[in-house]
Design a protein around this motif. Structure first.
Motif, PDB file in Angstrom:
ATOM      1  N   ASP A 201       0.819  -1.206   0.000  1.00  0.00           N
ATOM      2  CA  ASP A 201       0.000   0.000   0.000  1.00  0.00           C
ATOM      3  C   ASP A 201       0.858   1.264   0.000  1.00  0.00           C
ATOM      4  O   ASP A 201       0.472   2.268  -0.596  1.00  0.00           O
ATOM      5  CB  ASP A 201      -0.957   0.010   1.202  1.00  0.00           C
ATOM      6  CG  ASP A 201      -2.201  -0.822   0.932  1.00  0.00           C
ATOM      7  OD1 ASP A 201      -2.437  -1.157  -0.249  1.00  0.00           O
ATOM      8  OD2 ASP A 201      -2.934  -1.138   1.872  1.00  0.00           O
TER       9      ASP A 201
ATOM     10  N   SER B  88      -8.842   1.486  -9.209  1.00  0.00           N
ATOM     11  CA  SER B  88      -9.570   0.492  -8.422  1.00  0.00           C
ATOM     12  C   SER B  88      -8.970   0.415  -7.037  1.00  0.00           C
ATOM     13  O   SER B  88      -7.760   0.539  -6.880  1.00  0.00           O
ATOM     14  CB  SER B  88      -9.485  -0.886  -9.097  1.00  0.00           C
ATOM     15  OG  SER B  88      -9.968  -1.886  -8.225  1.00  0.00           O
ATOM     16  N   PRO B  89      -9.800   0.228  -6.011  1.00  0.00           N
ATOM     17  CA  PRO B  89      -9.237   0.061  -4.668  1.00  0.00           C
ATOM     18  C   PRO B  89      -8.536  -1.283  -4.499  1.00  0.00           C
ATOM     19  O   PRO B  89      -7.819  -1.490  -3.543  1.00  0.00           O
ATOM     20  CB  PRO B  89     -10.451   0.154  -3.744  1.00  0.00           C
ATOM     21  CG  PRO B  89     -11.616  -0.164  -4.600  1.00  0.00           C
ATOM     22  CD  PRO B  89     -11.269   0.226  -5.998  1.00  0.00           C
ATOM     23  N   ARG B  90      -8.732  -2.192  -5.465  1.00  0.00           N
ATOM     24  CA  ARG B  90      -8.174  -3.535  -5.354  1.00  0.00           C
ATOM     25  C   ARG B  90      -7.088  -3.687  -6.383  1.00  0.00           C
ATOM     26  O   ARG B  90      -7.372  -3.654  -7.580  1.00  0.00           O
ATOM     27  CB  ARG B  90      -9.299  -4.530  -5.655  1.00  0.00           C
ATOM     28  CG  ARG B  90      -9.364  -5.696  -4.736  1.00  0.00           C
ATOM     29  CD  ARG B  90     -10.551  -6.534  -5.071  1.00  0.00           C
ATOM     30  NE  ARG B  90     -10.544  -6.935  -6.477  1.00  0.00           N
ATOM     31  CZ  ARG B  90     -11.487  -7.685  -7.029  1.00  0.00           C
ATOM     32  NH1 ARG B  90     -12.518  -8.067  -6.323  1.00  0.00           N
ATOM     33  NH2 ARG B  90     -11.412  -8.024  -8.298  1.00  0.00           N
ATOM     34  N   GLU B 131      -4.281   3.044  -7.063  1.00  0.00           N
ATOM     35  CA  GLU B 131      -5.030   2.326  -6.024  1.00  0.00           C
ATOM     36  C   GLU B 131      -5.946   3.315  -5.336  1.00  0.00           C
ATOM     37  O   GLU B 131      -5.548   3.998  -4.386  1.00  0.00           O
ATOM     38  CB  GLU B 131      -4.075   1.680  -5.011  1.00  0.00           C
ATOM     39  CG  GLU B 131      -4.820   0.759  -4.047  1.00  0.00           C
ATOM     40  CD  GLU B 131      -3.913   0.159  -3.002  1.00  0.00           C
ATOM     41  OE1 GLU B 131      -3.257  -0.836  -3.297  1.00  0.00           O
ATOM     42  OE2 GLU B 131      -3.855   0.700  -1.877  1.00  0.00           O
ATOM     43  N   ALA B 132      -7.159   3.442  -5.828  1.00  0.00           N
ATOM     44  CA  ALA B 132      -8.093   4.437  -5.309  1.00  0.00           C
ATOM     45  C   ALA B 132      -9.499   4.033  -5.690  1.00  0.00           C
ATOM     46  O   ALA B 132      -9.712   3.162  -6.522  1.00  0.00           O
ATOM     47  CB  ALA B 132      -7.762   5.802  -5.886  1.00  0.00           C
ATOM     48  N   GLU B 133     -10.447   4.709  -5.052  1.00  0.00           N
ATOM     49  CA  GLU B 133     -11.839   4.420  -5.316  1.00  0.00           C
ATOM     50  C   GLU B 133     -12.467   5.642  -5.975  1.00  0.00           C
ATOM     51  O   GLU B 133     -12.254   6.760  -5.527  1.00  0.00           O
ATOM     52  CB  GLU B 133     -12.534   4.142  -3.977  1.00  0.00           C
ATOM     53  CG  GLU B 133     -13.852   3.474  -4.143  1.00  0.00           C
ATOM     54  CD  GLU B 133     -14.508   3.170  -2.814  1.00  0.00           C
ATOM     55  OE1 GLU B 133     -13.838   3.340  -1.779  1.00  0.00           O
ATOM     56  OE2 GLU B 133     -15.679   2.785  -2.834  1.00  0.00           O
ATOM     57  N   CYS B 146     -11.587  10.770  -7.321  1.00  0.00           N
ATOM     58  CA  CYS B 146     -11.099   9.549  -6.682  1.00  0.00           C
ATOM     59  C   CYS B 146     -10.564   9.831  -5.291  1.00  0.00           C
ATOM     60  O   CYS B 146     -10.187  10.953  -4.963  1.00  0.00           O
ATOM     61  CB  CYS B 146      -9.972   8.927  -7.501  1.00  0.00           C
ATOM     62  SG  CYS B 146     -10.441   8.649  -9.199  1.00  0.00           S
ATOM     63  N   SER B 148      -7.913   7.838  -2.434  1.00  0.00           N
ATOM     64  CA  SER B 148      -7.015   6.699  -2.241  1.00  0.00           C
ATOM     65  C   SER B 148      -7.560   5.807  -1.149  1.00  0.00           C
ATOM     66  O   SER B 148      -8.280   6.266  -0.259  1.00  0.00           O
ATOM     67  CB  SER B 148      -5.611   7.170  -1.884  1.00  0.00           C
ATOM     68  OG  SER B 148      -5.558   7.593  -0.550  1.00  0.00           O
ATOM     69  N   SER B 149      -7.212   4.532  -1.201  1.00  0.00           N
ATOM     70  CA  SER B 149      -7.908   3.601  -0.317  1.00  0.00           C
ATOM     71  C   SER B 149      -7.237   3.419   1.036  1.00  0.00           C
ATOM     72  O   SER B 149      -7.824   2.822   1.918  1.00  0.00           O
ATOM     73  CB  SER B 149      -8.116   2.257  -1.008  1.00  0.00           C
ATOM     74  OG  SER B 149      -7.046   1.941  -1.827  1.00  0.00           O
ATOM     75  N   GLU B 150      -6.008   3.902   1.224  1.00  0.00           N
ATOM     76  CA  GLU B 150      -5.455   3.736   2.571  1.00  0.00           C
ATOM     77  C   GLU B 150      -5.966   4.831   3.505  1.00  0.00           C
ATOM     78  O   GLU B 150      -6.746   5.674   3.097  1.00  0.00           O
ATOM     79  CB  GLU B 150      -3.915   3.643   2.560  1.00  0.00           C
ATOM     80  CG  GLU B 150      -3.214   4.478   1.542  1.00  0.00           C
ATOM     81  CD  GLU B 150      -3.362   5.931   1.816  1.00  0.00           C
ATOM     82  OE1 GLU B 150      -2.637   6.411   2.684  1.00  0.00           O
ATOM     83  OE2 GLU B 150      -4.206   6.604   1.166  1.00  0.00           O
ATOM     84  N   LYS B 153      -6.680   8.779   2.814  1.00  0.00           N
ATOM     85  CA  LYS B 153      -7.754   9.193   1.906  1.00  0.00           C
ATOM     86  C   LYS B 153      -7.391  10.419   1.077  1.00  0.00           C
ATOM     87  O   LYS B 153      -8.069  11.452   1.131  1.00  0.00           O
ATOM     88  CB  LYS B 153      -9.048   9.488   2.691  1.00  0.00           C
ATOM     89  CG  LYS B 153      -9.545   8.320   3.516  1.00  0.00           C
ATOM     90  CD  LYS B 153     -10.380   7.396   2.700  1.00  0.00           C
ATOM     91  CE  LYS B 153     -10.885   6.230   3.509  1.00  0.00           C
ATOM     92  NZ  LYS B 153     -11.034   5.014   2.727  1.00  0.00           N
TER      93      LYS B 153
END
Lengths: 511, 511
Positions: A201, B88-90, B131-133, B146, B148-150, B153
């Motif tokens: 991450d 994508s967060p994944r 890596e984000a939503e 967007c 970020s997913s960690e 944010k």
């Protein structure tokens, strides 16, 4: 419907209800108990009936912990005259020396664990395992108080005749503020998995377009606090993971820089400093000699500085008059001082070394067989063997898997030959009483220590000083453990992981 | 010190500070950025410079999602005239049909995922992954917002020329109270891992001495709500796991009952009921026809009943005039209705089937070449092909991996031949305008569907009805997917997992 197979019922249902997917259908997959109960079978299956009771012929041995010490004891116990109960919140044994490899994905988490129930299944002994945590030991009534580890926290009490404490230790934060909230540890398999996700991450985050240069620099800085073999090995593994795999997957410019620099040296070693505070983005350090302070921005920090006694053990120490000690003390037979049926091994205890000078008058009297007040040469020589046996001038043992495993196997051996050695004691002479001790004292055999430093370098301590050896010698180290502790199952999984990794490289998914 | 290798420095330090383990030593393992920055290198490595800008020659394609649809689109895209960004967060693609296998440990979690960055590395295209939503799509300004997913944010905005929405769907709880808090889902790899841990913990708990018979019965009851292929397969896999592996490791009496009962039938199928409430220990159901209610005590529940639209897509639908619809609608070319540069595929969208009758007058005019008001047989025949092409009488497509993968590959093919097909349209006649459509409409080819039922039974829908086939045919199903989507890497990992499992059985540790 009763005699139709599941498949037949499923396909029939499906034909009868073509729009089945729009309904909520309930499958109840009953586990062990259910069907038996619902058919009103007489035997209840409740295990409580089978619990060894006081006064039964077999002695009840309770083992607390499934780490190196507890598992080694369990594996080596062969005497069928005990009822054994193992209590641990962790239903598996973890091969901890490979945890640094799990953090970078060269070895799978599942490959370094072995379910306790598999170990039990292979033994022809009467062993019960409880997934629970012991929160109180009562030495007077010979009971341990336990709490199940899932959310409902069921509580229950277990009686013992012999108690083997092998609960390990907790991480020592030295009360440094912010460590618990912000640092990763590297003690459990879950820790290794979390570290892995965090490293990846951090790289993903460093790619985001919003980050300032300073932030990007911070996020890509990984800090390991602590200079023991675990910390060193982890730093080295991480360095390899980053320089060999991760940089290739990320932005080309970053990769170019990183490759140039990593081929030279990507690890910055700072000694003589101590950490005074950890915030969510910075570690504050102080140079020990000068008192000068500085801060290190970080993306991920691993705290690997040493161990401390668990609260339940501290509480137990107060009960048995060891309140003034920092670690639970045992004698040379691993028996907890101040008790007579409780043993402690591995990281949760230390062997209280007797000092020759404390016992010197008793030794003298014993050796002076003719009570002449002086020792003849012959009398002195006869006493010497026993003195050497009990006072090996051994320093405190390091808290390593090797020590724990050897203690477990030593104690199991004592339990296996308990009856035989009570009749024919094989230990050294008792200086203050008559006769001999039942067993020889525990003696640690140092089999060397290896710290893989990444790439082709491994540091070996063989014994005394550290020398550089080739990477392949690492295998020697693993095989030292492997021959003692690890099943063929685990061994072959690890080898297959290494092969996967060799062929495909390490994996960069968050899984 | 600069030119010493890490190992040399480490061993020297160790000799200079023999008591090193008592200090706090800090290793800073710098990732990509750090060393470059600290040496004041001119190039900043900041990726923001490289972001495709508006007005550049290449069209910017933004893909939202890394599931079956998004990954299939990415893998099949070959045209180098696009700048591609994947959000994508994944950061991995998951081979979801194997998730039931992950829950019981026959396949490793890591074996069913493929890092997106590995896929990108293999392509000779200009692809950036974030890596984000995506939390907002703005169709007017052609931007996606967007986060970020960690934990920090970070927020940022990405411009697009073409947007490909492949974000999948969320689980549909039908607003049933208690589902979110108490049920497991089976959509993500993490879900599968959690289910695995819960099943094993249920068994561990059932062994505890404190449990009443009723509690033990409850804890060992596993409920799957939902009758789709995923639910069925999971129930079957779980049944095998329990009856073949777990019971052997636990108490002998439980094992005896369980074996007897499981060999007959351990799965209880209840249809025509719907779940009305889930508490932490009970599921309340209602028989649909009679309204009669009952409760099922459970130890673990998996909710696998269908999907619903994600909030971000709902919000987007309001913007483009689809507020009254339940699912985002596209035309036959997978283009979102009401937009001209946004495509949607996979579970997050549905193809809005045109009805011949709505278009009948336009079709008639077009076909009536001599404007006589009547169609000759020849005129009618000429129109027929185009009619069949556009109105295939297709029902709504099931939300499966197969559909998503085929849509992704179809759309990639359109993008690959965009220029060519704009010049030489290959689609059916436009009925309301002149000329032809650029592309042929998307057509789904149903390759069959398999639901492994555990043991040697597999249900196959080939096509139309379900039939029982041997277990080995399951391989056929996997290979259908496998040939399309999965890398050799993943395929060999899965095969090696199966071999491990065949040799050693499933693993019962909580890992």
């Amino acid at each position: 419907m009763r005699n139709l197979s599941f498949y037949e019922r499923f396909s029939r249902t499906f034909r009868e209800y073509p729009s089945i997917s729009r309904f909520l259908v309930v499958f109840a997959v009953s586990g062990g108990g259910l069907v038996a109960y619902s058919e009103g079978n007489i035997q209840t299956g409740a295990k409580i009936d089978e619990l060894p009771e006081a006064g039964s012929e077999k002695k009840r041995v309770v083992i607390l912990g499934t780490g190196w010490a507890g598992t080694s004891f369990l594996k080596n116990l062969k005497n069928p005259s005990y009822d054994i109960q193992v209590i641990s919140p962790r239903n598996y044994f973890a091969f901890t020396p490979l945890l640094p490899n799990v953090t970078v994905g060269t070895v799978e988490a599942r490959s370094v664990v072995e379910p306790i129930r598999n170990i039990i299944k292979k033994k022809n002994l009467n062993v019960i395992y409880w997934e629970a945590e012991c929160y109180r030991i009562d030495a007077k009534t010979k009971k341990v108080y336990c709490r199940s580890s899932e959310k409902d926290k069921e509580e229950f009490v277990v009686d013992y005749d012999y108690l083997v404490i092998a609960m390990g230790a907790r991480v020592n934060t030295f009360n440094t503020p912010g460590v618990e909230e912000n640092c990763h540890y590297l003690k459990e398999v879950e820790d290794a998995q979390k570290i892995r996700r965090t490293v990846i991450d951090c790289f993903e985050k460093a790619c985001l377009p919003t980050l300032s240069d300073d932030e990007r620099k911070r996020v890509l800085q990984f800090v390991v606090v602590g200079g023991g073999p675990t910390g060193v090995e982890f730093a080295a593994e991480l360095h390899d993971f980053v320089s060999e795999d991760l940089v290739k997957l990320f932005d080309k410019r970053i990769a170019t820089f990183a490759e140039e620099n990593f081929h030279r040296d990507g690890i910055d070693l700072r000694t003589g400093e101590m950490v005074v505070k950890v915030s969510d983005k910075e570690i504050s350090t102080k140079v020990i000699k000068t008192g000068e302070t500085s801060t290190i921005p970080y993306g991920m920090a691993v705290w690997s500085t040493g161990i401390a006694t668990r609260p339940v053990v501290m509480d137990f120490m107060k009960q048995i008059g060891q309140a003034n000690r920092r670690v639970l003390a045992t004698d040379e037979w691993l028996r907890v001082e101040g008790t007579n049926s409780i043993y402690a091994l591995g990281d949760c205890a230390t062997i209280n070394q007797r000092k020759v000078m404390e016992d010197i008058s008793a030794i003298f009297q014993k050796a002076d067989k003719d009570s002449s007040g002086t020792l003849t040469v012959k009398e002195f020589q006869e006493a010497l063997d026993d003195i050497c046996d009990r006072y090996p001038q051994m320093k405190n043992l390091p808290a390593t898997a090797q020590v724990a495993a050897q203690q477990g196997s030593y104690l199991a051996d004592c339990f296996n030959r308990m009856e035989q050695c009570t009749k024919n004691p094989e230990g050294p002479l008792r200086f203050r009483e008559f006769g001999r001790h039942r067993f020889r004292p525990f003696r640690y055999k140092h089999l060397g220590q290896f710290a893989p430093l990444g790439g082709e370098q491994t540091a070996a301590q063989l014994p005394g000083d550290w020398v550089s050896i080739g990477h392949s010698s690492q295998w020697l180290w693993y095989s030292v453990y492997a021959s003692k502790q690890v099943s063929w199952h685990t061994r072959s999984l690890v080898v297959s992981d290494w092969m996967r990794c060799f062929i495909f490289g390490r994996d960069s998914s968050q899984i």
